[in-house]
Write an enzyme that holds these catalytic residues in place. Structure first.
Site, short mmCIF file in Angstrom:
data_model
loop_
_atom_site.label_atom_id
_atom_site.label_comp_id
_atom_site.label_asym_id
_atom_site.label_seq_id
_atom_site.Cartn_x
_atom_site.Cartn_y
_atom_site.Cartn_z
N HIS A 121 18.96 31.52 81.13
CA HIS A 121 18.35 32.85 80.71
C HIS A 121 16.92 32.98 80.53
CE1 HIS A 121 18.01 32.03 76.60
NE2 HIS A 121 19.32 31.30 76.86
N ASP A 122 16.24 33.88 81.13
CA ASP A 122 14.95 34.40 80.86
C ASP A 122 13.93 33.46 81.54
OD1 ASP A 122 15.39 36.52 78.79
OD2 ASP A 122 16.31 34.78 77.94
N GLY A 139 16.79 27.65 78.50
CA GLY A 139 16.43 29.10 78.62
C GLY A 139 14.74 29.16 78.43
#
Length: 264
Positions: A121-122, A139
């Site tokens: 994520h991200d 992340g």
């Protein structure tokens, strides 16, 4: 109409380019957009708010747009955006962002993501990146252009990996990697410059010599690191590539800098 195999499941809200292909047993969610000539070969899952560009080739059991592996995530409509001309191999995973992060995971174009590789994520993954087999990004990692991440290597969350750098296989990267650097080990340390990659990409001998001279000065034993940074910035102010390293080091960062190994 897109070419959709009879065994595939494509939700009513999905947007597929006319010449996209969805192969046997694929699943495409209602908030998915797939670009021209992109091919989902078989058993591919694309879910969440996910956009995939043109001319991508996605292999069996790859899962794109799944929820982040983050306990704070509660189903918010965050995003995954993947560029064009990527090859995504078997069991590779790319997750959407988190509300507490960027809210979006971004993957550029012209990349190769080998089997079981993972983009968390991200993350920001720039163009022309290769993740070898089972390479893993935590992340919020930023992987710049033309980076090669070796098989089974892992990069700690919030780390930055500078452009044209090389991450050796099995490396555990817990610190930022300078542009053009080559790192190895567990935990990874800086071994020098990615000379093989620089030569393959056509960097001139003059540029490579400047980078080598700047590297030696930057990581010498004399003086403090800040003094050496200032010296390199002064001596090589006219070198775009050397100043890219200096700007990278001087930028605000969440992680410390990956440095050469110091013998006891």
């Amino acid at each position: 109409m897109a070419k959709i195999h009879a065994t595939a499941i494509v939700a009513a809200g999905a947007e597929l380019a006319e010449d996209a292909e969805v192969g046997p047993y694929c699943i495409v969610g209602e908030n998915v957009r797939i670009g021209a000539r992109t091919r989902l070969l078989k058993h591919v899952v694309v879910e969440g708010h996910t956009e995939i560009g043109e001319d991508c080739e996605i292999h069996a059991f790859a899962c794109l747009g799944g929820p982040p592996q983050h306990l704070a995530y509660k189903g918010e409509p965050t995003q995954l955006v993947v560029g064009s001309r990527n090859i995504i191999r078997e069991y590779a995973t790319m997750h959407i962002g988190t509300p507490g992060g960027r809210g979006i995971t971004t993957v550029g174009s012209d990349g190769l993501f080998m089997g079981q590789s993972h983009v968390a994520h991200d993350c920001i993954v720039d163009d022309n990146v290769v993740l070898a087999h089972a390479a893993t990004l935590g992340g919020h990692v930023h992987v710049n252009k033309f980076v090669f991440v070796g098989g089974l290597a892992a990069i700690h969350q919030f780390s930055r990996v500078g452009p044209h750098s090389y991450i050796g296989g099995l490396a555990a990267v817990t610190k930022d990697v300078i542009p053009y650097g080559s790192v190895w080990g567990n935990h990874a340390h800086l071994e020098g410059l990615n000379l093989v990659g620089l030569k393959r990409r056509g960097f001139s001998r003059e540029v490579i010599n400047d980078l080598r001279a700047a590297y030696r000065l930057l990581f010498a034993d004399e003086g403090t690191l800040q003094e050496r940074i200032d010296d390199v910035a002064r001596v090589f102010a006219g070198s775009e590539q050397v100043m890219e390293i200096i700007d990278f080091i001087r930028a605000d960062a969440n992680r410390p800098l990956c440095l050469p190994h110091v013998d006891d």
